[in-house]
Enzyme design. Sequence first.
Site, PDB file in Angstrom:
ATOM      1  CE  LYS A 237      21.225 -30.812  12.465  1.00  0.00           C
ATOM      2  NZ  LYS A 237      22.102 -29.645  12.646  1.00  0.00           N
ATOM      3  NE  ARG A 271      26.548 -33.250  17.079  1.00  0.00           N
ATOM      4  CZ  ARG A 271      25.249 -33.387  17.289  1.00  0.00           C
ATOM      5  NH1 ARG A 271      24.404 -33.294  16.271  1.00  0.00           N
ATOM      6  NH2 ARG A 271      24.776 -33.618  18.501  1.00  0.00           N
TER       7      ARG A 271
END
Length: 297
Positions: A237, A271
Site C-alpha cells: 500500500k 491479507r
Amino acid sequence: MSANKLPFSLKVGDKLVDLSYPRVMGILNVTPDSFSDGGRLYVGAGSRKKVDVAAALEVASKMCEDGAAILDIGGESTRPGAQKVSEQEELDRVLPLVEAIAGSLDVGISVDTSNPRVMEEALGLGAGLINDVRALSREGTVSLLANTDAAICLMHMRGQPSTMQQSPDYESVVDEVYSYLSERVQACLEAGIERSRLIVDPGFGFGKSLAHNYQLLRELDRFAALGLPILVGISRKSMIGGVCGREVSERLAGTLSATVHALEGGAAIIRAHDVAATIDAIKVHCAVKGFEQIGKV
C-alpha cells in the site's frame, strides 16, 4: 492480548481456520483497475475483455501451495479514486472464480464485497467469509448475513473509495476507528450474528493519511479489547511507498517490515499479495515467540 492467544478458530464455509497462530489471506483481485494487480487476470480487449478463470485458478492454486489459509476474491476495486462497477459486472467477475475454487481447492473462500446480492450468490457457490470494506453498513446486508453461517470481516473506511483520500481528518484516529468498529460489531450482535463469526480490520489506507496509518499500526494492540481476531491489510500500500519511496512492485521489504509490527500488535490474519514471503515472516515471528504451532504455518 496477542491475537495468537485468542481461544477460537474461524469457520469459513466448511473449513475451520485455526487462529492460535497467524494466518495468511491471499489477495486475488479480478478487477481491471486494482492498484497493484489490476488487469493481470483478464483476457481479450475492449467489450470482449473478461476474467481468465483458468489463469486466476492457477494463481489461487499457487497461493494455497504457499500456505494461504483463505483466498480473498475482489471484483470491485476499492483503491483511492476507484469508481463503482455495476452489480452485474461484479457478479460476472467474482462468481465463476468462487465456483472454480470451491470445486478444486481446499481453502477458505472470502469475497471482498459490499453488495448484498454478490454476498448471497457467492455464499451459495461456496464462499464462507464476507470481507466488507463498509462493515455491513449498506441496507440489508446485516439481516442477510444474520440468516447465514458466514464469517464476516468488518472494516473501517472513512468516506467512499472515490473520495476517501481527499484530506482525511480525525481528532483521534485510533479512538474513532475503534469506536466505529465497536458500533458495527454491536449492530451485528443485535441482529443475531454470533461473535465467533466476526473479525475486524482497522482499514489501513481507507480514508487515512500516512500519519494516521502508522499511528494505527503503532497502536494496533488497542483493538484487542474488542475480543475479536484482527485482520491487517497493508500489502504494497501507499503507506509503504510513502515511507520507502518505492513503486508498488518494489514494496515487498517494506510490507514485510510492517507485517512484523502488525504481528507484534496482535494481528491474527495478514491479507497479502506475496503469500510465501509473508509466511516466512510469520514463521520467524512464531519462532521468536516460541509458539509450538510454527510447524503448521
